[in-house]
Design a protein around this motif. Sequence first.
Motif, PDB file in Angstrom:
ATOM      1  N   LYS A  25       0.797  -1.115   0.115  1.00 27.78           N
ATOM      2  CA  LYS A  25       0.065   0.136  -0.001  1.00 27.78           C
ATOM      3  C   LYS A  25       0.752   1.226  -0.001  1.00 27.78           C
ATOM      4  N   TRP A  26       2.141   1.252   0.363  1.00 27.46           N
ATOM      5  CA  TRP A  26       3.087   2.286   0.526  1.00 27.46           C
ATOM      6  C   TRP A  26       2.963   3.166  -0.716  1.00 27.46           C
ATOM      7  N   ASN A  27       3.134   2.454  -1.751  1.00 27.49           N
ATOM      8  CA  ASN A  27       3.132   3.688  -3.126  1.00 27.49           C
ATOM      9  C   ASN A  27       1.631   3.032  -3.840  1.00 27.49           C
ATOM     10  N   GLY A  28       0.822   2.933  -3.338  1.00 24.07           N
ATOM     11  CA  GLY A  28      -0.627   2.730  -3.657  1.00 24.07           C
ATOM     12  C   GLY A  28      -1.060   3.858  -4.485  1.00 24.07           C
ATOM     13  N   SER A  29      -1.928   3.321  -5.433  1.00 23.25           N
ATOM     14  CA  SER A  29      -2.594   4.561  -6.648  1.00 23.25           C
ATOM     15  C   SER A  29      -3.660   5.375  -5.919  1.00 23.25           C
ATOM     16  N   GLU A  30      -3.906   6.313  -6.611  1.00 26.93           N
ATOM     17  CA  GLU A  30      -5.192   7.221  -6.131  1.00 26.93           C
ATOM     18  C   GLU A  30      -6.430   6.448  -6.058  1.00 26.93           C
ATOM     19  N   GLU A  31      -6.689   5.504  -6.863  1.00 25.12           N
ATOM     20  CA  GLU A  31      -7.848   4.696  -7.214  1.00 25.12           C
ATOM     21  C   GLU A  31      -7.992   3.576  -5.987  1.00 25.12           C
ATOM     22  N   GLN A  32      -6.860   3.198  -5.457  1.00 23.58           N
ATOM     23  CA  GLN A  32      -6.708   2.318  -4.502  1.00 23.58           C
ATOM     24  C   GLN A  32      -7.028   3.106  -2.968  1.00 23.58           C
ATOM     25  N   ALA A  33      -6.352   4.213  -3.019  1.00 22.96           N
ATOM     26  CA  ALA A  33      -6.597   5.047  -1.884  1.00 22.96           C
ATOM     27  C   ALA A  33      -8.143   5.531  -1.840  1.00 22.96           C
ATOM     28  N   LYS A  34      -8.823   5.801  -2.842  1.00 21.79           N
ATOM     29  CA  LYS A  34     -10.296   6.087  -2.708  1.00 21.79           C
ATOM     30  C   LYS A  34     -11.059   4.994  -2.504  1.00 21.79           C
ATOM     31  N   GLY A  35     -10.778   3.750  -2.833  1.00 20.74           N
ATOM     32  CA  GLY A  35     -11.626   2.376  -2.727  1.00 20.74           C
ATOM     33  C   GLY A  35     -11.437   2.245  -1.032  1.00 20.74           C
ATOM     34  N   LEU A  36     -10.241   2.245  -0.325  1.00 21.76           N
ATOM     35  CA  LEU A  36     -10.037   1.699   0.751  1.00 21.76           C
ATOM     36  C   LEU A  36     -10.632   2.804   1.579  1.00 21.76           C
ATOM     37  N   HIS A  37     -10.389   4.080   1.332  1.00 22.69           N
ATOM     38  CA  HIS A  37     -10.975   5.204   1.960  1.00 22.69           C
ATOM     39  C   HIS A  37     -12.460   5.273   2.254  1.00 22.69           C
ATOM     40  N   ALA A  38     -13.275   5.007   0.901  1.00 25.04           N
ATOM     41  CA  ALA A  38     -14.647   4.618   0.935  1.00 25.04           C
ATOM     42  C   ALA A  38     -15.155   3.658   2.024  1.00 25.04           C
ATOM     43  N   MET A  39     -14.594   2.385   1.753  1.00 25.21           N
ATOM     44  CA  MET A  39     -15.031   1.413   2.758  1.00 25.21           C
ATOM     45  C   MET A  39     -14.833   1.741   4.240  1.00 25.21           C
ATOM     46  N   ALA A  40     -13.605   2.166   4.652  1.00 28.76           N
ATOM     47  CA  ALA A  40     -13.078   2.616   6.097  1.00 28.76           C
ATOM     48  C   ALA A  40     -13.886   3.593   6.707  1.00 28.76           C
ATOM     49  N   SER A  41     -14.465   4.829   5.574  1.00 27.44           N
ATOM     50  CA  SER A  41     -15.133   5.746   6.290  1.00 27.44           C
ATOM     51  C   SER A  41     -16.592   5.528   6.333  1.00 27.44           C
ATOM     52  N   GLY A  42     -17.091   4.505   5.455  1.00 31.61           N
ATOM     53  CA  GLY A  42     -18.356   4.218   5.495  1.00 31.61           C
ATOM     54  C   GLY A  42     -18.673   3.454   6.951  1.00 31.61           C
ATOM     55  N   ALA A  43     -17.694   2.936   7.364  1.00 34.57           N
ATOM     56  CA  ALA A  43     -17.908   2.019   8.713  1.00 34.57           C
ATOM     57  C   ALA A  43     -17.519   2.870   9.732  1.00 34.57           C
ATOM     58  N   TYR A  44     -16.477   3.874   9.611  1.00 36.32           N
ATOM     59  CA  TYR A  44     -15.979   4.694  10.804  1.00 36.32           C
ATOM     60  C   TYR A  44     -15.976   6.319  10.091  1.00 36.32           C
ATOM     61  N   PRO A  45     -17.190   6.931  10.257  1.00 34.56           N
ATOM     62  CA  PRO A  45     -17.571   8.000   9.382  1.00 34.56           C
ATOM     63  C   PRO A  45     -16.559   9.152   9.817  1.00 34.56           C
ATOM     64  N   PHE A  46     -15.994   9.247  10.841  1.00 34.32           N
ATOM     65  CA  PHE A  46     -14.678  10.568  11.125  1.00 34.32           C
ATOM     66  C   PHE A  46     -13.525  10.420  10.168  1.00 34.32           C
ATOM     67  N   LEU A  47     -13.380   9.012   9.530  1.00 36.38           N
ATOM     68  CA  LEU A  47     -12.329   8.932   8.636  1.00 36.38           C
ATOM     69  C   LEU A  47     -12.632   9.761   7.343  1.00 36.38           C
ATOM     70  N   GLY A  48     -13.959  10.059   6.997  1.00 37.10           N
ATOM     71  CA  GLY A  48     -14.452  11.003   5.998  1.00 37.10           C
ATOM     72  C   GLY A  48     -13.540  12.311   5.895  1.00 37.10           C
ATOM     73  N   LYS A  49     -13.015  12.786   6.790  1.00 38.95           N
ATOM     74  CA  LYS A  49     -12.357  14.096   6.876  1.00 38.95           C
ATOM     75  C   LYS A  49     -11.082  14.165   6.305  1.00 38.95           C
ATOM     76  N   VAL A  50     -10.446  12.730   6.694  1.00 33.90           N
ATOM     77  CA  VAL A  50      -9.076  12.391   5.848  1.00 33.90           C
ATOM     78  C   VAL A  50      -8.999  12.194   4.669  1.00 33.90           C
ATOM     79  N   PRO A  51      -8.154  12.840   3.761  1.00 33.39           N
ATOM     80  CA  PRO A  51      -7.955  12.728   2.333  1.00 33.39           C
ATOM     81  C   PRO A  51      -7.469  11.323   2.062  1.00 33.39           C
ATOM     82  N   PRO A  52      -8.151  10.650   0.899  1.00 30.78           N
ATOM     83  CA  PRO A  52      -7.714   9.424   0.725  1.00 30.78           C
ATOM     84  C   PRO A  52      -6.425   9.150   0.583  1.00 30.78           C
ATOM     85  N   PRO A  53      -5.435   9.920   0.024  1.00 28.34           N
ATOM     86  CA  PRO A  53      -3.984   9.582   0.018  1.00 28.34           C
ATOM     87  C   PRO A  53      -3.476   9.571   1.369  1.00 28.34           C
TER      88      PRO A  53
END
Length: 144
Positions: A25-53
């Motif tokens: 994940k260290w050099n992950g793509s923007e698409e990977q960042a957005k996908g993981l971020h969407a799943m995590a922020s869906g479960a933990y809404p406070f993560l929505g404030k953190v930019p995906p990268p």
Amino acid sequence: MFLHLRNVPARVAAGGFVLHTGLEKWNGSEEQAKGLHAMASGAYPFLGKVPPPVFLKALSAAEIGVGAALLLPIVSNKVAGAALTTFAGSLVGMYLRTPALRKPGSVWPNQSGIAVSKDVWMLGIGLGLLADDATDRSGKLSSS
């Protein structure tokens, strides 16, 4: 003694896996960042404030740290177990908070949830390390 020989297989298996996923994940793509971020922020809404990268980099660093703690014999079972239990507990929590990963009305995974539901084994290993640290060789609770 920080590490019992009986814990080496579990620590190597979980540590190698978690370290590898963090490095990937260290050099992950923007698409990977957005996908993981969407799943995590869906479960933990406070993560929505953190930019995906930023989220992806933080997740990667956490995985690298947990994996390294498990693999380094100088890290006690208590510390390694606490790190793995916290990390895996958050993943299991995400699974349980995301109905789209489970069969309707069930805790069992659907096809989409299998990859995340398997994180329960890491939670078991982390709890096992903590339990091992809390007991002496006879299986009785230790005083430390």
